[in-house]
Design an enzyme around this catalytic site. Sequence first.
Site, PDB file in Angstrom:
ATOM      1  N   PHE A 175      -9.581  -5.669   0.767  1.00  0.00           N
ATOM      2  CA  PHE A 175      -9.036  -5.395  -0.729  1.00  0.00           C
ATOM      3  C   PHE A 175     -10.046  -5.223  -2.075  1.00  0.00           C
ATOM      4  O   PHE A 175     -10.666  -5.957  -2.217  1.00  0.00           O
ATOM      5  CB  PHE A 175      -7.620  -6.349  -0.662  1.00  0.00           C
ATOM      6  CG  PHE A 175      -6.875  -5.540  -0.023  1.00  0.00           C
ATOM      7  CD1 PHE A 175      -6.231  -4.330  -0.051  1.00  0.00           C
ATOM      8  CD2 PHE A 175      -6.446  -6.669   1.276  1.00  0.00           C
ATOM      9  CE1 PHE A 175      -5.275  -4.190   1.155  1.00  0.00           C
ATOM     10  CE2 PHE A 175      -4.867  -6.645   2.035  1.00  0.00           C
ATOM     11  CZ  PHE A 175      -4.436  -4.831   2.054  1.00  0.00           C
ATOM     12  N   CYS A 218       0.548  -1.321  -0.051  1.00  0.00           N
ATOM     13  CA  CYS A 218      -0.315  -0.039   0.215  1.00  0.00           C
ATOM     14  C   CYS A 218       0.866   1.145  -0.061  1.00  0.00           C
ATOM     15  O   CYS A 218       0.307   2.238  -0.046  1.00  0.00           O
ATOM     16  CB  CYS A 218      -1.029  -0.190   1.190  1.00  0.00           C
ATOM     17  SG  CYS A 218      -2.128  -1.241   1.482  1.00  0.00           S
ATOM     18  N   ASN A 261      -9.767  -0.636  -0.038  1.00  0.00           N
ATOM     19  CA  ASN A 261      -8.963  -0.154  -0.878  1.00  0.00           C
ATOM     20  C   ASN A 261      -7.479  -1.112  -1.954  1.00  0.00           C
ATOM     21  O   ASN A 261      -7.349  -2.382  -2.143  1.00  0.00           O
ATOM     22  CB  ASN A 261      -7.626  -0.855   0.222  1.00  0.00           C
ATOM     23  CG  ASN A 261      -6.009  -0.603   1.227  1.00  0.00           C
ATOM     24  OD1 ASN A 261      -5.666  -0.508  -0.027  1.00  0.00           O
ATOM     25  ND2 ASN A 261      -6.244  -0.683   2.264  1.00  0.00           N
ATOM     26  N   HIS A 312      -4.257   7.832   1.996  1.00  0.00           N
ATOM     27  CA  HIS A 312      -4.021   5.648   1.801  1.00  0.00           C
ATOM     28  C   HIS A 312      -5.285   5.215   2.599  1.00  0.00           C
ATOM     29  O   HIS A 312      -5.236   4.952   4.368  1.00  0.00           O
ATOM     30  CB  HIS A 312      -3.062   5.050   1.928  1.00  0.00           C
ATOM     31  CG  HIS A 312      -3.266   4.088   1.802  1.00  0.00           C
ATOM     32  ND1 HIS A 312      -4.159   3.441   0.802  1.00  0.00           N
ATOM     33  CD2 HIS A 312      -3.236   3.142   2.699  1.00  0.00           C
ATOM     34  CE1 HIS A 312      -3.740   2.446   0.402  1.00  0.00           C
ATOM     35  NE2 HIS A 312      -3.719   1.813   1.957  1.00  0.00           N
TER      36      HIS A 312
HETATM   37  C1  MLC Z   1     -11.543  -4.502   9.218  1.00  0.00           C
HETATM   38  C2  MLC Z   1     -12.285  -3.805  10.259  1.00  0.00           C
HETATM   39  C3  MLC Z   1     -13.026  -2.089   9.295  1.00  0.00           C
HETATM   40  C4  MLC Z   1     -13.398  -4.414  11.026  1.00  0.00           C
HETATM   41  O1  MLC Z   1     -13.823  -2.864  12.146  1.00  0.00           O
HETATM   42  P1  MLC Z   1     -15.310  -3.191  12.590  1.00  0.00           P
HETATM   43  O2  MLC Z   1     -15.306  -2.249  14.000  1.00  0.00           O
HETATM   44  O3  MLC Z   1     -16.563  -4.386  12.541  1.00  0.00           O
HETATM   45  O4  MLC Z   1     -14.359  -4.248  13.988  1.00  0.00           O
HETATM   46  P2  MLC Z   1     -13.443  -4.121  15.167  1.00  0.00           P
HETATM   47  O5  MLC Z   1     -12.234  -3.655  14.708  1.00  0.00           O
HETATM   48  O6  MLC Z   1     -13.495  -4.499  16.358  1.00  0.00           O
HETATM   49  O7  MLC Z   1     -12.499  -5.497  14.377  1.00  0.00           O
HETATM   50  C5  MLC Z   1     -13.541  -7.327  14.946  1.00  0.00           C
HETATM   51  C6  MLC Z   1     -13.227  -8.467  15.062  1.00  0.00           C
HETATM   52  O8  MLC Z   1     -12.054  -8.874  14.315  1.00  0.00           O
HETATM   53  C7  MLC Z   1     -11.007  -8.266  14.525  1.00  0.00           C
HETATM   54  N1  MLC Z   1      -9.899  -8.679  14.660  1.00  0.00           N
HETATM   55  C8  MLC Z   1      -9.496  -6.933  13.840  1.00  0.00           C
HETATM   56  N2  MLC Z   1      -8.604  -6.616  12.519  1.00  0.00           N
HETATM   57  C9  MLC Z   1      -8.251  -8.060  12.626  1.00  0.00           C
HETATM   58  C10 MLC Z   1      -6.909  -8.330  11.963  1.00  0.00           C
HETATM   59  N3  MLC Z   1      -5.983  -7.570  11.481  1.00  0.00           N
HETATM   60  N4  MLC Z   1      -6.404  -9.848  12.273  1.00  0.00           N
HETATM   61  C11 MLC Z   1      -7.101 -10.621  12.693  1.00  0.00           C
HETATM   62  N5  MLC Z   1      -8.385  -9.692  13.700  1.00  0.00           N
HETATM   63  C12 MLC Z   1      -8.695  -8.822  13.326  1.00  0.00           C
HETATM   64  C13 MLC Z   1     -11.021  -7.810  16.168  1.00  0.00           C
HETATM   65  O9  MLC Z   1      -9.872  -7.937  17.237  1.00  0.00           O
HETATM   66  C14 MLC Z   1     -12.253  -8.626  16.534  1.00  0.00           C
HETATM   67  O10 MLC Z   1     -12.799  -9.032  16.939  1.00  0.00           O
HETATM   68  P3  MLC Z   1     -13.268  -9.568  18.442  1.00  0.00           P
HETATM   69  O11 MLC Z   1     -15.194  -9.593  17.706  1.00  0.00           O
HETATM   70  O12 MLC Z   1     -13.417 -11.453  18.190  1.00  0.00           O
HETATM   71  O13 MLC Z   1     -13.470  -9.249  18.962  1.00  0.00           O
HETATM   72  C15 MLC Z   1     -11.069  -2.294  10.652  1.00  0.00           C
HETATM   73  O14 MLC Z   1     -10.436  -3.078  12.002  1.00  0.00           O
HETATM   74  C16 MLC Z   1      -9.938  -2.531   9.609  1.00  0.00           C
HETATM   75  O15 MLC Z   1     -10.240  -1.100   8.950  1.00  0.00           O
HETATM   76  N6  MLC Z   1      -8.734  -2.672  10.418  1.00  0.00           N
HETATM   77  C17 MLC Z   1      -7.317  -2.168  10.016  1.00  0.00           C
HETATM   78  C18 MLC Z   1      -7.671  -3.157   8.717  1.00  0.00           C
HETATM   79  C19 MLC Z   1      -6.003  -3.253   7.792  1.00  0.00           C
HETATM   80  O16 MLC Z   1      -5.254  -3.717   8.909  1.00  0.00           O
HETATM   81  N7  MLC Z   1      -6.115  -2.664   6.905  1.00  0.00           N
HETATM   82  C20 MLC Z   1      -4.697  -2.259   6.867  1.00  0.00           C
HETATM   83  C21 MLC Z   1      -4.663  -3.160   5.235  1.00  0.00           C
HETATM   84  S1  MLC Z   1      -2.841  -2.562   5.004  1.00  0.00           S
HETATM   85  C22 MLC Z   1      -1.824  -1.471   3.729  1.00  0.00           C
HETATM   86  O17 MLC Z   1      -3.225  -0.856   3.873  1.00  0.00           O
HETATM   87  C23 MLC Z   1      -1.164  -1.188   3.476  1.00  0.00           C
HETATM   88  C24 MLC Z   1      -1.168  -2.653   2.847  1.00  0.00           C
HETATM   89  O18 MLC Z   1      -0.876  -3.801   2.524  1.00  0.00           O
HETATM   90  O19 MLC Z   1       0.488  -2.465   1.852  1.00  0.00           O
END
Ligand code: MLC
Length: 342
Positions: free
Chosen positions: A160, A112, A298, A265
């Site tokens: 994604f 990303c 994304n 981003h």
């Molecule tokens: C995916 C989401 C939209 C989900 O949001 P929600 O509000 O619905 O829920 P939340 O965050 O409370 O998460 C819901 C449940 O999923 C779990 N959970 C969240 N993220 C997790 C992960 N990365 N791995 C494993 N579990 C995960 C939480 O613990 C929770 O579990 P439980 O229910 O058991 O408590 C958010 O978490 C988010 O935006 N996360 C960031 C995603 C990310 O990492 N993006 C970067 C992409 S990489 C990038 O951009 C760069 C690249 O690739 O190079």
Amino acid sequence: MLLFLVAGEKTGIDKRHFHLTEETLVAHPELYDQDAPSLDSRLAMTVDAVPKLAQCAAAKAIAEWGRPASEITHLVFSTYSAWGAPSADLRLATLLGLRPTVNRTILSLHGCYGGGRALGLARELAENNRGARVLVACAEITLVCFGGPDGGNLVGHAIFGDGAGAVIVGAGPFRDGEQSPIFEMVHATQTTLPKTEHVLGMQVSGSGVDFHLAIQVPTLIGQNVERCLLDAFRGGDDEDDDGGAHLPSPLSGNGKWNELFWAVHPGGRQILDNIDKVLQLEPEKLGASRHVLREYGNMSGATIVFVLDELRRRRSLLPEWGAMLAFGPGVTIETMVLRCPR
Ligand SMILES: CC(C)(COP(=O)(O)OP(=O)(O)OC[C@H]1O[C@@H](n2cnc3c(N)ncnc32)[C@H](O)[C@@H]1OP(=O)(O)O)[C@@H](O)C(=O)NCCC(=O)NCCSC(=O)CC(=O)O
């Protein structure tokens, strides 16, 4: 192209676009069988499709730029989705009819932050080669990492999407018919967060690319983003490379970051929420990022180009100074000071 709709209240995503179709899945069951070797068939499709997708975006950018493709001097192409040699940049140059002396660079598997780095590199090339016109192209097709629900990485599959964006970067003097500059890239920094290599990654295996997104990503970005911004704004000032314009002095706290426009981003909804919180941004400041996330998901390195394009549409409402942020494996944070010329 298949338009794939998902309910997106929590992800902040309403729709995404995919090259992968139902027919392809029927013809290639290995794509959703994680025990079956599938890298060859994935790459056979993306090596052809990724440059073509980039061509669509690049042809549009060149038409808007207003000069012939033969005046492009450099090509910087970022993708995680197609590998081989000669690489996808050559195929793109051929499809666009760029001249044989064009200087090509491919950024591969930067994820990303690839779009941010490609723009930073283009800026360096343009400033150091008089008359250079650099075509930046970013194209991603998730087919290389698609998997069935039993393959893990559900967060990756939820956010994604596929897409391509392109930009022409140049430094003066400007030519007849050339579109006047939209954004000035004033200063750029790249920061790697120590000991975070395990947090974000793409592992290549016989069954494709496995994305690893640790749960700490949004927190880590929230904790480090302000320091990166302060460094970028201070650095631009020190080097006096802003073409005579004076950078605003580093801003922080008490909502002062609201004096800027923002190209962030949209790695995920939670990442944008955390940035909003630590920088105390007003609700609409990340509006362009949230709009792109909602409409396309994304698209990894290509996403930042969509955000800049969205800001271009809102240009008359923007303040003079802005900041661009892109994140990816490393964990790497690309930060850029932008200016919207008046
Ligand atoms: C995916 C989401 C939209 C989900 O949001 P929600 O509000 O619905 O829920 P939340 O965050 O409370 O998460 C819901 C449940 O999923 C779990 N959970 C969240 N993220 C997790 C992960 N990365 N791995 C494993 N579990 C995960 C939480 O613990 C929770 O579990 P439980 O229910 O058991 O408590 C958010 O978490 C988010 O935006 N996360 C960031 C995603 C990310 O990492 N993006 C970067 C992409 S990489 C990038 O951009 C760069 C690249 O690739 O190079």
